[in-house]
Structure formats: structure tokens, C-alpha cells
Design a protein around this motif. Sequence first.
Motif, mmCIF file in Angstrom:
data_model
loop_
_atom_site.group_PDB
_atom_site.id
_atom_site.type_symbol
_atom_site.label_atom_id
_atom_site.label_comp_id
_atom_site.label_asym_id
_atom_site.label_seq_id
_atom_site.Cartn_x
_atom_site.Cartn_y
_atom_site.Cartn_z
ATOM 1 N N SER A 57 -4.938 15.485 8.866
ATOM 2 C CA SER A 57 -5.285 15.506 7.444
ATOM 3 C C SER A 57 -5.083 16.901 6.870
ATOM 4 O O SER A 57 -4.570 17.078 5.757
ATOM 5 C CB SER A 57 -6.733 15.051 7.265
ATOM 6 N N LYS A 58 -5.474 17.934 7.628
ATOM 7 C CA LYS A 58 -5.253 19.290 7.153
ATOM 8 C C LYS A 58 -3.754 19.606 7.062
ATOM 9 O O LYS A 58 -3.303 20.248 6.116
ATOM 10 C CB LYS A 58 -5.927 20.285 8.096
ATOM 11 N N GLY A 59 -2.986 19.158 8.031
ATOM 12 C CA GLY A 59 -1.545 19.437 8.019
ATOM 13 C C GLY A 59 -0.844 18.786 6.841
ATOM 14 O O GLY A 59 0.069 19.360 6.249
ATOM 15 N N GLN B 227 1.295 20.631 4.079
ATOM 16 C CA GLN B 227 2.701 20.236 3.892
ATOM 17 C C GLN B 227 2.985 19.869 2.436
ATOM 18 O O GLN B 227 4.030 20.203 1.888
ATOM 19 C CB GLN B 227 3.021 19.046 4.796
ATOM 20 N N LYS B 228 2.039 19.187 1.811
ATOM 21 C CA LYS B 228 2.239 18.796 0.428
ATOM 22 C C LYS B 228 2.371 20.011 -0.467
ATOM 23 O O LYS B 228 3.245 20.099 -1.331
ATOM 24 C CB LYS B 228 1.070 17.912 -0.016
ATOM 25 N N GLU B 229 1.464 20.997 -0.253
ATOM 26 C CA GLU B 229 1.529 22.202 -1.067
ATOM 27 C C GLU B 229 2.829 22.966 -0.790
ATOM 28 O O GLU B 229 3.457 23.512 -1.713
ATOM 29 C CB GLU B 229 0.307 23.076 -0.753
ATOM 30 N N THR B 230 3.233 23.018 0.466
ATOM 31 C CA THR B 230 4.482 23.735 0.808
ATOM 32 C C THR B 230 5.684 23.074 0.149
ATOM 33 O O THR B 230 6.588 23.754 -0.365
ATOM 34 C CB THR B 230 4.667 23.746 2.330
ATOM 35 N N SER C 225 0.829 -1.198 0.000
ATOM 36 C CA SER C 225 0.000 0.000 0.000
ATOM 37 C C SER C 225 0.860 1.243 0.000
ATOM 38 O O SER C 225 1.967 1.256 0.525
ATOM 39 C CB SER C 225 -0.913 -0.029 1.237
ATOM 40 N N TRP C 226 0.340 2.326 -0.592
ATOM 41 C CA TRP C 226 1.069 3.594 -0.653
ATOM 42 C C TRP C 226 0.746 4.415 0.599
ATOM 43 O O TRP C 226 -0.389 4.523 1.013
ATOM 44 C CB TRP C 226 0.680 4.393 -1.899
ATOM 45 N N VAL C 227 1.760 5.003 1.170
ATOM 46 C CA VAL C 227 1.605 5.814 2.378
ATOM 47 C C VAL C 227 2.176 7.185 2.092
ATOM 48 O O VAL C 227 3.228 7.306 1.474
ATOM 49 C CB VAL C 227 2.347 5.161 3.566
ATOM 50 N N PRO C 228 1.510 8.220 2.532
ATOM 51 C CA PRO C 228 2.080 9.569 2.310
ATOM 52 C C PRO C 228 3.466 9.660 2.925
ATOM 53 O O PRO C 228 3.769 9.044 3.939
ATOM 54 C CB PRO C 228 1.079 10.497 3.010
ATOM 55 N N PHE C 229 4.294 10.498 2.276
ATOM 56 C CA PHE C 229 5.706 10.602 2.691
ATOM 57 C C PHE C 229 5.838 11.095 4.130
ATOM 58 O O PHE C 229 6.660 10.609 4.890
ATOM 59 C CB PHE C 229 6.431 11.555 1.736
ATOM 60 N N ALA C 230 5.046 12.059 4.489
ATOM 61 C CA ALA C 230 5.195 12.641 5.827
ATOM 62 C C ALA C 230 4.736 11.678 6.903
ATOM 63 O O ALA C 230 5.174 11.737 8.041
ATOM 64 C CB ALA C 230 4.412 13.949 5.923
ATOM 65 N N GLU C 231 3.848 10.750 6.571
ATOM 66 C CA GLU C 231 3.321 9.883 7.603
ATOM 67 C C GLU C 231 4.263 8.746 7.963
ATOM 68 O O GLU C 231 4.483 8.446 9.125
ATOM 69 C CB GLU C 231 1.978 9.313 7.129
#
Length: 1842
Positions: A383-385, A389-392, A61-67
Motif C-alpha cells: 500500500s505504501k509503495g 508510485q502514484k506520486e512518482t 471493479s476498478w483496480v490500480p494500474f500498478a496492481e
Amino acid sequence: MALISAWPLVSPVLFFLRCFSSSTASSEGSVFQFDIEGSSAVSTQEAAVIRGQQQAVATGSWVPFAEGCQEGFYRTSSGKCSPCNCNGNANRCLDGSGICVDCQRNTTGQHCEQCPDGFIGDAVSGVPTFCQPCPCPLPALAKYVKSLLLSPLGWPFPSFAVSCYRKSGTVRCVCKENYAGPNCERCAPGYYGNPLLIGSTCKKCDCNGNSDPNLIFEDCDEVTGQCRSCLPHTSGFQCERCAPGYFGDARFAKNCTACNCGGRMCDSHTGECLADSPEVSTDTDCPTISCDKCIWDLTDDIRLSVLTIDESKSTLLSISTGVAAQRRLNDLNLTTTHLQEAMSKKMNHAMLWTIQVDDAADEMNDLLREVETLDEQGTEASSKGRLVQKETMEINSRASQLVQQLNNIRDNIEEISSKSKYYAIQQELSPEEIAQKRSVAEEMLEEIKRRKPFTNQRQLADEEEKAAEELLQQMEAFHEKYNDTRSLVEDVLEQLSEQGVKLSDLEEAIGEALDYVTQTEATNRENTARLQRQEEQHEKIKEQMDEVNSTLLSATTILEGPQKVNSELSEVIKNASGFYAEIDGAKKELQEKLANLSLFDDDLVEKAMDHALNLRRLADELEGNLYGVDSNGLVQRAINASNVYENIAGYIEEADKAALLALNTTNRVKDAAVGIDTQVIYHKGKSEELLIQAMQLQRTAHDSSSYTIADTSWQVNGTFARMRALRSQLMRAIAKMQSAETEKARERLEQAQLQTAEAVSATTTVTQATTPMDENVRLWSQNLQDFQHNSEAYDTAVHSAGDAVKKLSEVFPQLLDKLRRVEQKAPANNISSSIQRIRELIAQTRSVASKVQVSMMFEGQSAVEVNPKVNVEELKSFTSMSLYIKLHKDNPQLAASPERFILYLGNRNAKHYIGLAIKNDNLVYIYNLGGQDVEIPLDAKPVSTWPSYFSIIKIERIGRHGKMFLTVPSLSSTAEEKFIKKGEVLGPGTLLNLEPENAVFYVGGVPPGFKLPPSLNLPGFIGCLELATLNDDVISLYNFKRVYNIDTTTSPPCARDKLAFTQSRAVSYFFDGSGYALARNIERRGKFSQVTRFDIEVRTPTDSGLILLMINGSMFFSLEMHNGFLCLRYDFGFSSGPVLLEDSTKKARINDAKFHEISIIYHNSKKMILVVDRRHIKSVENERTAMPFTDIYIGGAPAEILHSSISSHLAGSIGFKGCMKGFQFQKKDFNLLEEPGTLGISYGCPEDSLMSRNAYFNGESFIASSQKVSLFNEFEGGFNFRTLQPSGLLFYYSEGSDVLSISMERGAVVLNASGTKIQSPDRNYNDGKTHFIITSVTPERYELTVDDKKQSKKNPVKDRAGKSPDSINKFYFGGSPLRTQQANFTGCISNAYFTRLDQEVEVEDFQKYSEKVQASLYGCPVESPPVALLHKKGKNSSKAKGNRNKKVGRDKDKISQPSSGLKKLYQVNLQREPQCHLPMNPKATEHAYQFGGTANSRQEFEHIPKDFSQRAQFSISLKTHSSHGMIFYISDQKETNFMALFIAHGRLIFMFNAGHQKIRIRSQEKYNDGLWHNVIFIRDKNIGRLIIDGLRVLEEPFDGNANTWQVTEPLYIGGVAPGKAVKNIQINSVYSFSGCLSNLQLNGRSLTSASQTFSVTPCFEGPSEAGTYFSSEGGYVVLDESFSLGLKFEVVFEIRPRSSSGILLHGHSVNGEYLNMHMRNGQVTVKLNNGIRDFSTSVTLKQSLCDGRWHRIAVIRDANVVQLDVDSEVNHVVGPLNPKAIDHREPVFIGGVPESLLTSSLTTRNSFIGCIRNFMIDEKPVSFSKAALVSGAVSINTCPAA
């Protein structure tokens, strides 16, 4: 047994602990897993949590980088989360690689799949086979280890193994150093203890050094540690006290001495006898009892018995069989008690923990409810963070890309701008042309902007990116499959290997079967063919039988006719036999005539031979008579000096035989030629007649049938064969006689006759000299037959020997002249070698004569002129002499005139001398240093009070200070009286300037006609004198040049009392480095056995020398001293080659001028042990082989042995210099002077010869001492020095901030005292000669005197208080470890002295200095300009500070080369080796230097005139073909002010600055035409000039202030240092120009001494070609790091040598491995060490390598195989295979190598001389111009062709 007996006590405790642990774990609801060494235990509950977490995250499964991935998973490179593969032993692994982190349960490895060292088991399978500690030493308790370790007590379990392994179902332990046994259950030898007791370890035996020294380890009881085998006179549990009846310190001083109390006891420490029992007081009523001595003796014996019984009791208690078991039981009981206490504490803690856990559970429930609430809120915020973070991150990445693009654009703009400027300068463009080209470029840019964007290419790139991602996913899937299958690889490989073995067996069986089938088929075919052939032959035989029968019938009828012919042939054969017999008779006559000719001889030669035989007979009689009565060897040493005539007669006899042989050969050849001519004429006629008859018979026989002559033809053929053989023999003899050159025969005959005449003349001369010897022989025989050890006969014999030495010495010069003439005329090699051998014998005779320790009697009119043996240069600053003296007070002449002359050493003109005399009843020491005499009378002991036996006199002179010692011994004891008197020169003189050709040394008197100085003009001495030492050398009166009025009959020598002088000399022998002792057949004193032992004591200050040597063919045994430590090499015919045993750990330094006991023990014919001062140094084992020797050399060996085949195995061929005593073989003593083979050693151990007055410094060394000295008060000091380097620190001393130093600066001597500098006017003290410095400091002045040339300055600080007189300060010679401006000194310093507060002025003994860093205290190798092989760092520094292997640039570790070394080439003739076609030094232009080859080739000068800023005028001559390059450059540190001369486009450019303005003067013509041009360039106050060839003058005025234009040293010639001049000069001209420079002058003064030189050689004349030239000055090239010689390489290059020996290539590593290729006498050798041992291979060409042609060399290495190819001659070697070999990248040296990197086993240490070209490594060309370092006189890219 102890363990078994103790087990009933331990078992219940262990069982209880296990039950308690299990119940505790069960109450918590988990079962703990076994874990070792404190690793955290993981419960099954935790394992279940981990598995649940892993299942919660879907694989892939794919996991977001920050998580990030959850615990138990790792992120792959594609971003997926994959489970960790850690075999359940870890729950964390690294992202990307999946490598496990923090392995648990005692596992290790990338996937926690291995057990670490000290553990055994299966890390993958888990319980119960997981990793457990090695069961060492208690295998029986292994199954209880788990419960013990998991118990709350945490009981540590001991393990004494490094590791363990399982073999055949049994665990094997690899024990630690102190333990032994299959399970490490006992202590190793040399240790004691009981490993089976918990808490017990093995400790090292401590016997205080008093155990048997022959053992490698100290011997003690393996359980208790009580020492066994204590040395005699020691006892105690640890041999710590003296035995009963002895006293002293057994632990430290080791001086246990027997009590001297008449059988009574004494104090064990002081030795004081214990008092007898006190007497009963008479005041009491008790009766007085008188006891005799027996009672007290009995009391003492009882006391000793009690002590002995107590000691025996303790010993019995320690060795009883039940002690160990009792101790084990006590330990177990104590352990049980501790366990019980710990258990109760643990139960209390458990109850407390239960209460705390309940409270914590309630609080945890509350916290969990709060956490659930917070978790919901955190999920929304997370989820908001993540979105933010992705946009930043996207914005950040775009910004960074934009910044990078802007930076690239800026760099491109700058690069384009710089290139445009450079292009404008390079092409010399005008501003208009630049503007035009810029406009064209702008148009091109506009065109590029109008082009469409690359949209299509962008789409293609996106598609490729997607394809790459898919491929990456496939690779990750493949990687997972690979991880799954990797564990099966070992099983599959094992099965495959088994199948492979079976298949190979099957293949072999099939092959054998096929061979059998093939052999059977071939045999059948052969049998069939053989049968057919036999059948065919059978048919043919039948047919032939029929034909033979018919033929025989017809033959019987035909043979009746030829019978007549047969009879006639028989007569012919008889005639031929007669002719043959006549020929044999003539041959016999010829042989008899030749035999008669060989008896021809010359009468004179025969007489000379008879006389020589007679002389030999007389010499044998003399030697036999003397050997029988000479008990102490002194007389024999004197007589051996006179026996040299025996060898001379023998070699003259060889010359006579050679001359006689030449004469006889010539006469025989001449007579044989005449005789053979007549025989040839006669036998030629007979042969022709015989030939005619035979031809007629042949024609007659041919008419008959062939069948009829078949039986007789062989006889005729035999006759013809003998005729042909005789005819060919006669023809050869005729040709030989016709080709003989009668003229040459006559010349040889005349030469032989001349040689015979010379030999007869020499024999006559020897006869005249030896006739008096015959008379002395008879006289000696008469005296010695009745010899009863009385001194008169002894003295008479000794003096007669001296007389014989004198007479033989007088005839030596005449004999040498005659031998020289004979050698010139003699064509035979054996005569030349004989004469050379005679010269060696004469030199040996001189050496022996100098050690004859016998006095001479002087009667007032006699004198001896002594050969001093010492170079007069060594006597200049320091002179020391000792002698023995005895007066004949009863002589009436002495009573009438008591003032007497003793000795004179000085010039013939009575200036500069030292002398001794008796004046006014005082012994007076007189010396003169060119001014007034200095007289030092010893008035404390008048001569009239001297005893009637020998006294010792010693005189010294250090500079202007003189000193005299007198020692008067006592005949009744060893007590001595000593007297001393001092004096000094008041004038300026400090040196004793003796002229070598005019210096004389007279003792006892002077010859008639010699005029002594007035102070010594006295009558001759009356009494006996014996010389002892002069400086460090032993001298003797018997090493004389001439004697005057010495009559041994009336004046025999005086016997010296042995009690007074030979106590220490009787057991010590002095070796001066040229002699040796030879003990033949050493088994006459002891046999080689199971333990063979050699013992000797040595004392020396030298670094190297041979101590013991035994040889037998190619087998040898050598004990040497190398760099102050022992080195033992031996080879008894071992298959693996020589064995090396050396003090590699530097345990025992030998060269500290103290006696050291050396023992060599060969045990069981397989183990060699080296012991020094009773300490085990090292041991080594070899193949079991007995020692195959009979003779042993001590202290040296003959030159023919040192340079034989074993020379390559010796560390050096230097004889021992120092003292030896106590040589023993198998504990049997040898008197070395009584051994017949001993040569050149003497009794005694002179202290002067053991001092280290000399020190050699290599540029990185220094010596230091801390003593009571204050050099800023009243001080005077001096020393000698020798050097070839222009700069270096000689002496350094500091007091706080004040520094006093003496240094060399550009060839001058400089004294710097707290900022006050005094410099010598001369600047040529780096000439390799000895110079003497004296420094004086007074409150008024500083003075510096160099070779009697004084310079002084006022002391600016007159009120200096200085240090306290009692303070101890430190001073340095040769350099300093402190950071100073001067480099350390390279050269020699000797005979140093200075005034000190704690003792008198005397020469410094450097051996006593506390610090000695890389300094050699023996020898001075400064003889010629040395090869610059020492790394430097920075300007004018010869000290490598930091890592010398670190590459810091092409120029930073280079070598300083004085130009004086290059000038040496011009002074040397074009010498060449005999086997070399080209001269060693090519012809070169005088005072011209060649630059180029490397980018920074240059010379640096540090002296700049003071007026340089006002006017700088420089002139130079140059020739070059270069278009660009630097010639001259100087600047300040920031290069703001500068001046330069360089070439650009072939034109000369003179450039300098005037303020911020740059002045540029440029020639119009080009001068790179290869011709010499004279150039002058001047920077005046306001104008610059450039003058070329005196015709073209170019000027440029400027405005500037000279005061602001300042530059600093150095001044660069030919090039600049890396990084210099780039600021002011265009890059093409910054590098060195390629060409020659000469006649360098600055402001009218020549520049000759460069401080540093880099890649500069003389300017060679004649043709040249491509290649790199290595000159005779030495040098080398270090390749850059891109080239390396590893385990596999190929090196190919070509050489054209100018010397037959030298190093071609060398590579080394820090661990001692090396590769060396060198030439030695034309043989090319490659030698390697791969960490196992040395191995080598060599190639020797049939033609010489030094023939002036190019030769190709190739070396190929593949691991342990090395092949050498020289001009297609190939050889190879297979060395040992090193399984741990590593490819090192280490520096590669070409053409030479620094001395410090060479090993002692290399036989060639010289640099290569010649040219090298086409150098390739692994088929890659190597450019030496890009090398990391070019050191010394090496010319890159240019090689002289002639």
C-alpha cells in the motif's frame, strides 16, 4: 482383417491401461481432461480455482494500474477488470482487447473457440465433444485415443491427415500426400507401407530409375515395396542389379549388357565369363573324366534355374496373402511386450512419487505458514509503495510535458529564425528593415502575453472529457453485449437464409399465379372485343350484299360498251411485246459481241504462256525421273535448287494474265460504248413512240367509266413499268459511257502492253537459260534409266545439277532487274506480290544450295567463286574453315607439277588473306595480316602418302596464332589419323581486315586475270574438293557466284566414302535457324490412339527455338525452347483456351550443347506428359479431345505460318539452330531429308556450330571459369567486343591482392594490372561496332592492343613469382560478383582466347564455363542504342544490389543513359510510319539538350581535367524561361569546395568558394527570356569572371591557394543529384532549371559523352504544349507509391502517338499477376492475369490513332470485369473470378517497362512514342514530375506539337 484379428491381443492391454489411469487420477482427487498434442491437461480442481478467482473479483471493479487484474480477467481501456471469454480453454487474455492467450485442450482462435487443423469437435461445448484428433487412419480406435494419450506412457497415436471434417454424420479425412483412402488407411500410388500398423508410414517407391518411364511414378508393391515393371535387362527387389545373363551397373551407369560367353554365365559386374568346372588333377588316383560341352551347358542351365527359383521364392513370399497379417501380429506382440515393460517401470515410479509427495506435503505446510506471515507484511509495504508510485508517475508526467513544451518552443524559435533569414534573403532586406520587423514582432508577442488565460476553455474541455469517459463506459457495455450475441449470429443467419429461401419460393409461386390471372383477364377482354367486332361486321356484310346485287345488274349493261376498247388495247399490248422482243435481241447481240471481244489475245503473250506450260511439263518429267532413283536425297536437294524456274514461269504467267485482262477489258469497254450508243438512239425513238400511243389510249380509257377498265388497267401498268425500267437502264448505260475516261483507258492499255513486252522478254531470257536444262533432262533420263547404284552415274547426275544451278544463278540478276522494272510499272497488287514471292524463292534456293553436300571435280584450269555467307567483320579476329579433299594421283599433270593451289579467301589486292596450297609435297596453310606471310607446312604427313579417298582439312586463325589439322580416315574401320601444325605472326598484325566490296573466295583455282600473291601463285588444283564449314556456318561449293571451266561431262564429282564420314551424319540433321522439316500425313507411319507419342533428340547451345509445330486452322500444338527450357502450348479447340505446359521448376536445361531425349505423351486424349531424358518433367490435363492434325513441322516453319494468327501463342518466331536426330511418331522413325516438304537442313552435326564462342551481357550478368592459368607470368589473351555503353567491366582476374582487369571507361579501353593502367588513346569504342583487344603480360612490359593500335608500359615488378603452374584460378568475363569499381558490361564478347597452362591456344567455348549468370550464349542484339531499361543503384553501377522495388528516393534506382543515344536522334531523318501523321522524331536543335520536368533532371560527367584546380573555364549556350534552377555544379565529397552556376529571380549567378569565403558574381539583367545566350564563367587562381553574350564581363578578385581548392567527380549539368548543393545554394535554385543547353565546353574541350543521364531529351524546335513526351530512344515513368492499380480502379488519359505500336501502361506483382495496356498496329488492347489465367479486350477505331490528334482512353476494372473505352468506342471482357485475389501495391509503369518484367505472352514489347497528358487514376490527377522514377529520354510537362 489384420486389425480385427489382432484386436483380441490389444483389447486387454488397452483396458488395463485405462483402468490404471483412472485409478491413478482418482487417488489424486481429480479427473484429468482430454488434451491433444502435448497441451497441458487442466483438472476440474484447477478449473474450480479459476472460477473462484473470477468470482473473487467483482465485475467492473476498478483496480490500480500498478496492481493489474487477477488471472482470468483483463483490463479494459477504461481501467476496469472484465472476465476473459475463453470458453474455459484458457485462463489468460490480453489487456485492452480480451484476446485469449495460450489456448488449452487443442483449441485456437481469439476466444479459443475453434479446433486447429488435424482436430475435429466442438471447442465451446467442452467434454465430451471437445477437439479430438482426426481418426485417420483407425476410426475403430478413435474412442480409445483419449485413454491412450492420458496414460502415463504417453503412447503417440499416428494421424496421416492434414485435416478432417464431418459430413452427413461421417468424418471425412483430407489425407497427406503419401496416403489415400477414406480414412488414409492405405498408401498412395508410388508409395508402400501399412498405415494400419502403429509406427508404420508410407515410403516412396525406390526402383533406382529403372521402372517404366511412361509412368508418372515408380511402380512397386503397395505393402512390401518390391518394384514391378523393371526395365529390360534389370531385376532385383529394387531393380538394382542386372538380370541373369547380363552384366553392368543397373543403379548408376545403367549399362546392363548381354554376356558374350556363348551361353555360359558371366560376372554380373565385370562381364568376365565364369570359368568351366576345373579339370581333375592327373596326379591323383581319380580317373580323368572327359565331359563334353553338353554337360557344362546343362550345369549352367541348372545354376540359372536355381537362381530363378530363389528369386521366385522370394517373390512368392513377398506376395502371399498371409504375410501382411503375420507382420501385423508380430508388431502387436512386440507392442504388448513393450507396454508390459513400460507398465512395470511406471508402477515403480508411482511408488517413488507417492513417498516424495508425502515429504513435499509436510514441507509445503511449513512454507504456507511462513507465507501467511510474509503476506501480511507485504500488504502493508504494497500500500505504501503504490502511493509512492502514484506520486512518482504524476511528477514524471508533468516533467515530460514540460520537456515537450520546451522542445516545441525551441523548435518554434529555430523555425522563426530560419524563416526570417530566408525571408531577408528572398526579399533582399537591409539590416535596418530586419531590425524594424523584429521589433514589430516583439510588440505582438507582448500583446499576446497580456491576454487572459483560457480558463473558460479549460473548464469546457474537462466537461467534454467526463462526457467522453461516460461514452466509453457505454461502449464497453455495448461491446460485452456484442460478444454475448455474436455466437448467435451464425444460427440467426442460417435461420434467416432458410426463411429467405422459403420466401423466395413463395414469391415465385405468387408471381406465377399473378401472371396466370393477368393472362386470363387479357384473354377474356380480347374475346369480348372480338365478338363485338364480328357482330358489327355481320351487319355490314348484309348491307353490302344488297348493294353488290344491285351493282352487278347495272354492270352487265354498262360492260357491253368497253368490250370494243378492250380489243383495241390487246393490239397495243401485242405491239409493245414486239418492241420488247426487239430490245431482247439487241441485248443478245451485244452479249455475243462482248464474248467475242473476250477471246482477243496477243500472239507474243500466248507463245510465252505455251512455252511456260511446256517448261512446266518438262520439269514434272525431270522430277519424276529423279525421284524414282534418288535413294538418299542428296541429288534431289541439288536438283531442287535448279527447279526454281518452274515457280518463276508460273508467276510470269500470272503477270501475263494480268496484262491480258487489262487489255481485254479496255477493248471491250471501248467497243461496248460504240455499240450501246447506236442501240440507245434506236430504242429511244421506239420508246417515245410507244409512250405517245400509251398516253392516247390512257386518255381514251379515262373517258369511260372507272368500273369498265378495272379488269384491264393492270396490263397497261405492267407495260408502263417495263418501259420505265428499260428507260432507266438505258439512261444509266449512257451516263456510264459518258463518264468513262478514254485517256485513262489508253494509259492503262499502254501500261498493259509494256508489261506484256517485259514479260515476253523475261520469258525469252528464262527460255534461253532453261534450254540447256532440257538437254540435261534428256541426259539425266538416259543415265538414270540404267542406274544401278554405281557412283559414276550418280556423280554425273549430281554434277549436271550443279551445272544447272550455275546457269540459273547467272540469269538471276538479269531476271531480278526485269522483275524490278515490271514491278515499278505494274499497277496491280497481285503482280507485286508475285515478284516478292519470286525473291523469296530465290533466297530459299541460295539457302538450299549452301547445304548441297556434293564435291566438285577440278582439272587444273577450273575455278569456283563461292559466296561465303559470312559477314567479313566476323572473320577479323577469328577464322575457321573445314573442307574435304581428294587428289587424283594418277593424273599426269599432277605428276609433272605436284605443287598446286587449293583456295584463297582475301582482298583482290592480295593483302590480308588466308589460303591453302600444296608445296614441296606438304599441305601449306598461308595467311597474311597486312605484313609478312605466315606459312605453316604440315610436314608430318607428306601429300604423297595420302590415301586415294577423301581426307579432312581444318584451318584456324585466332588473332596472330594459326593452326592446321589434317584427319585421314580409314576405310576398314572407324580409326583415324590426326595431324596438327601451329604457327604465328611475328609482326604487329592481329586482324584479317577484309573489305566487303573487294573480298573474294576462290576454290580450286582463280579466273584469268586475277593475280594471286607469290606464295599462292601456283597451278590450279587437280582432284575433288567439298567445302564443309566457315566459322559456324555450313557452306557449299554449289552456293557460288561464278564458275570457270567446270565441265560435268568430263569431270564428274567424286563419291565420298560413307564409312569414313557418314556414320554420325546418317542419323543427325543440322538446322541453321532458317530451314525446317515437314512431315506430311504422319498417320501413314502410325495412328493417333489412346496413347500418342512423339520422340526426338536435340542438341543446341542457343536459348530459344521452335522444335515441333502442328496447326489446323486456329488449333495448334507447339513445342518450343525458351531461355533454355522447354515450353509446350496447345489448343485443340478447348472452351477454356490454350493450355500451357512448361518446365517452370527448371528441371531440365536443354541448351547445354548435349543431346537430350524429349518425349511428349498424350494419354487418353486428356492428359499431356512431358518427359526429358526419361525423367518426368511435368504433366497437365485438359478437356478430352483428340489431336486434330495431319502434318508436323520440325525445327521451324514458313514465315507465313509463324506470323499468322497463332503467332500470339508462340513464345517466339525463331527457328531451331542445332542438331536433331531420332524423330519418331508412335515409335516409327522418319528420315527428314526424304520428306518432300523439307527445306534448308543438312546431314551431320558440325561441332563448330555447337560451340558458344559468343556471349551477350545485360549489365547484371557475367560468366566465370576455373582453370590452370596464371596471368601475371607469361600471358597473352584477346577477344572481340561490341557495346553502346561507355563504361563496363570486360574481364577480371585476381591472384591474392593482385588484380588484372580490362574495362571500358568513358568510351576508352583500360588495362589495369596491379595498379598499372594502360588506356587506349581513342574514346569511341562504344559505337556498336566489333573491336578486338589483345593483352600481353611479360616480365618486362604490359601491352594493350585495340584494333592493331598498341599501347605499352614497363612492368614495375619484374621478379613476380606468380602462382604455381599447377594452381587453378578463376577469371570472369562481362563483370564480376565481387565488389569492384566498374559496373558490369552491357554488350557482346566473342572469340576469346588466352594462353593456358593445361592446353593449346584455342577459342574459348563459353558453354563449358562453370558459372553463367544471366548471360545469353547465342546472338548479339547490339545493333542500335538500346532503351535504358536496367535499374542501377549508385554512381556508374548497372547492377541492382538489394531490393529493386524498394523506394529509396526519387533518384536512387535510376538509369544511366549515354548521350550518344540522344545524338542518334539528330542523325536519323524525320522518318514516319505510313499510317502516322506525325514523324517519329520531332525536329530538334543539333547538339542541344532539354532539361527540367523533374527536380533532378541532369547529366553527369566523370572526366575532370588535371589542371581544373588551377584554372576552370566553362562555356555554355542556354535558353530558358525559368526564374530559378541549377545549371552547373561541382564540389568535393563534403561540399566544402564547390563551384556553381544557377539562376535566381531570372538572373545568372556564378558562385564558388575561396577557403571559407564564398564568392558570388550576379548579373544585373534577367536572362530567362527564352532566347539563346552564350555564357562563360571562369575560376582562375585569384579571380572569378562571368561573361554573358561576350558583352558583359563581371569580375570578382579573391585571395586563395589553388592547391587547397580540390573538387571530385562527377560534374553536374542541368541539375544535381538529390541532397546535393543544399549546403551552398538556396533551395529554389538547387532544383533543375527548365530549358535547353548546348555547346558544352570545359577548358576548351567539348563535353559530349555523359556517363549518366536523367530525364534529358533533345531540345525540340517548333511549337510545344503541355504533356509528357516519350521519345523513340525509349523510356518510362514509374509512379510513386500513392498510386496503385488494385482490384478496382479507373484510369483515364489522353495520347497523341507517333508510332502505331507501343506499351502505354504496365503493372505487375511478385506473384505473376499483371495488367498491361498497349497499342499494336493501331489497336488498343488491355491484357490481365489475375492469378487464374490471361484475359484481354481490344478496341480498334475506324480512323487511325496515329492521325496527329489527341485521343482519350479509359480503363475501368472491377474485380474480374474490365472495360476499355477509346474515343467512345467501348468493349469489355469478363475474366475468371479469383476468390483469393489480394490488392497488391506494386509499381505502375507508364510509356514502357523493363524487358525483365514482360511476360512471353505479350506481343508488343516496344516503348510508347508520343505524348500523354491529363493522366488520372480514380479521378485523382497524376503529376509525372513527382514520379518515383523517370527513366530514359522522357520530357516531363513539355510535348512537341509538330
